[in-house]
Design a protein around this motif. Structure first.
Motif, PDB file in Angstrom:
ATOM      1  N   UNK A   1       0.835  -0.760  -0.463  1.00 19.71           N
ATOM      2  CA  UNK A   1      -0.375  -0.036   0.354  1.00 19.71           C
ATOM      3  C   UNK A   1       0.782   1.057   0.020  1.00 19.71           C
ATOM      4  N   UNK A   2       0.187   2.365  -0.991  1.00 22.63           N
ATOM      5  CA  UNK A   2       1.185   3.268  -0.913  1.00 22.63           C
ATOM      6  C   UNK A   2       0.090   4.520  -0.674  1.00 22.63           C
ATOM      7  N   UNK A   3       0.080   5.452   0.886  1.00 25.03           N
ATOM      8  CA  UNK A   3      -1.051   5.881   0.806  1.00 25.03           C
ATOM      9  C   UNK A   3      -0.940   7.070   2.263  1.00 25.03           C
ATOM     10  N   UNK A   4      -1.806   8.019   2.519  1.00 27.89           N
ATOM     11  CA  UNK A   4      -1.130   9.174   3.496  1.00 27.89           C
ATOM     12  C   UNK A   4      -2.261   8.017   4.485  1.00 27.89           C
ATOM     13  N   UNK A   5      -1.541   8.046   5.947  1.00 28.49           N
ATOM     14  CA  UNK A   5      -2.260   6.650   6.719  1.00 28.49           C
ATOM     15  C   UNK A   5      -3.010   8.102   7.572  1.00 28.49           C
ATOM     16  N   UNK A   6      -4.293   6.402   7.673  1.00 28.65           N
ATOM     17  CA  UNK A   6      -5.812   6.862   8.656  1.00 28.65           C
ATOM     18  C   UNK A   6      -6.191   7.055   9.498  1.00 28.65           C
ATOM     19  N   UNK A   7      -4.607   6.888  10.121  1.00 25.38           N
ATOM     20  CA  UNK A   7      -4.096   7.482  11.854  1.00 25.38           C
ATOM     21  C   UNK A   7      -3.007   8.038  12.107  1.00 25.38           C
ATOM     22  N   UNK A   8      -3.318   8.567  13.375  1.00 28.52           N
ATOM     23  CA  UNK A   8      -1.380   8.973  13.723  1.00 28.52           C
ATOM     24  C   UNK A   8      -1.290   9.818  13.734  1.00 28.52           C
ATOM     25  N   UNK A   9       0.050   9.952  13.153  1.00 31.93           N
ATOM     26  CA  UNK A   9       0.883  10.279  12.320  1.00 31.93           C
ATOM     27  C   UNK A   9      -0.007  10.836  10.449  1.00 31.93           C
ATOM     28  N   UNK A  10      -0.045  10.390  10.249  1.00 33.81           N
ATOM     29  CA  UNK A  10      -1.386  10.726   9.536  1.00 33.81           C
ATOM     30  C   UNK A  10      -0.379  10.891   7.858  1.00 33.81           C
ATOM     31  N   UNK A  11       0.690  10.863   7.781  1.00 27.44           N
ATOM     32  CA  UNK A  11       1.924  11.462   6.937  1.00 27.44           C
ATOM     33  C   UNK A  11       1.726  10.074   5.302  1.00 27.44           C
ATOM     34  N   UNK A  12       2.146  10.359   4.704  1.00 29.05           N
ATOM     35  CA  UNK A  12       2.218   9.647   3.452  1.00 29.05           C
ATOM     36  C   UNK A  12       3.521   8.691   3.500  1.00 29.05           C
ATOM     37  N   UNK A  13       2.759   6.436   3.408  1.00 30.01           N
ATOM     38  CA  UNK A  13       4.031   5.698   4.290  1.00 30.01           C
ATOM     39  C   UNK A  13       3.207   5.134   3.032  1.00 30.01           C
ATOM     40  N   UNK A  14       4.592   4.406   3.116  1.00 31.77           N
ATOM     41  CA  UNK A  14       4.307   2.690   1.711  1.00 31.77           C
ATOM     42  C   UNK A  14       4.374   2.066   2.932  1.00 31.77           C
ATOM     43  N   UNK A  15       3.735   0.417   2.754  1.00 31.50           N
ATOM     44  CA  UNK A  15       3.792  -0.418   3.708  1.00 31.50           C
ATOM     45  C   UNK A  15       4.458  -1.560   2.663  1.00 31.50           C
TER      46      UNK A  15
END
Length: 205
Positions: free
Chosen positions: A149-163
């Motif tokens: 997944x590559x998207x803005x984090x839905x909770x917490x830091x809410x930064x763009x994140x890669x999984x």
């Protein structure tokens, strides 16, 4: 965002680092992603006297990589595992693993994986090649990787994140770790599986 204390992107990891292609982003530029140590898991598995595999993990890791989402180019990356953080749910065995027969943690506190190349194999998969340094010896290792997944984090830091997920199999004897091979008490092949999230550096300090 916190900065890594050092770079063992240990031995790893491999450090894992692994990355697969993501959707093209208009006007994208290379970005730095920092491994979120709160959402990083690395499991190793090795056979014990032929009876059953022993499973363990390293609980402390640091890492970051530079990736261009537009060109799907993994420019650089490094993972560092703290060898003394090895955990197999058995204190006596963990003490043995950190000793001179295996990881020799007092002399070699870090296991590092440094990216040398990346080859896409599919829309969201690829092979990351890197140098794994362990026990003072460096050998090339290929990681099969998948971008989940590559998207803005839905909770917490809410930064763009890669999984990311990754896996590989290596022979510990390639790094001079030969304890228990003759007689065959401990297997030579080690299966490694990684799962982690990596947060995009916003550039704000």
């Amino acid at each position: 965002m916190k900065q890594p204390e050092s770079f063992f992107l240990t031995p790893a990891f491999v450090t894992c680092i692994a990355l697969a292609p993501v959707a093209t982003v208009a006007n994208a530029e290379p970005s730095t992603f920092e491994v979120d140590d709160e959402h990083f898991s690395m499991v190793f598995e090795i056979m014990h006297i032929g009876y059953a595999p022993v499973m363990g993990m390293f609980r402390k890791v640091e890492g970051e990589f530079v990736y261009d989402e537009d060109t799907q180019e993994l420019i650089s990356g490094k993972l560092a595992f703290k060898s003394k953080s090895v955990f197999t749910n058995h204190e006596k065995r963990d003490d043995h693993l950190t000793g001179k027969d295996f990881l020799n943690s007092d002399k070699f506190p870090d296991i590092t994986f440094t990216v040398t190349s990346f080859e896409p194999t599919g829309e969201s998969t690829g092979v990351v090649t890197g140098d794994l340094n362990m026990l003072g010896k460096t050998q090339p290792v290929d990681l099969d990787v998948a971008l989940n997944k590559a998207a803005e984090y839905p909770i917490g830091h809410e930064e763009y994140t890669l999984g990311i997920s990754a896996e590989t199999t290596l022979k510990r004897s390639d790094w001079g770790m030969t304890y228990g091979l003759d007689p065959a008490l401990v297997g030579d092949e080690v299966n490694l599986r990684f799962g982690f999230e990596a947060i995009k550096d916003s550039g704000w300090f």
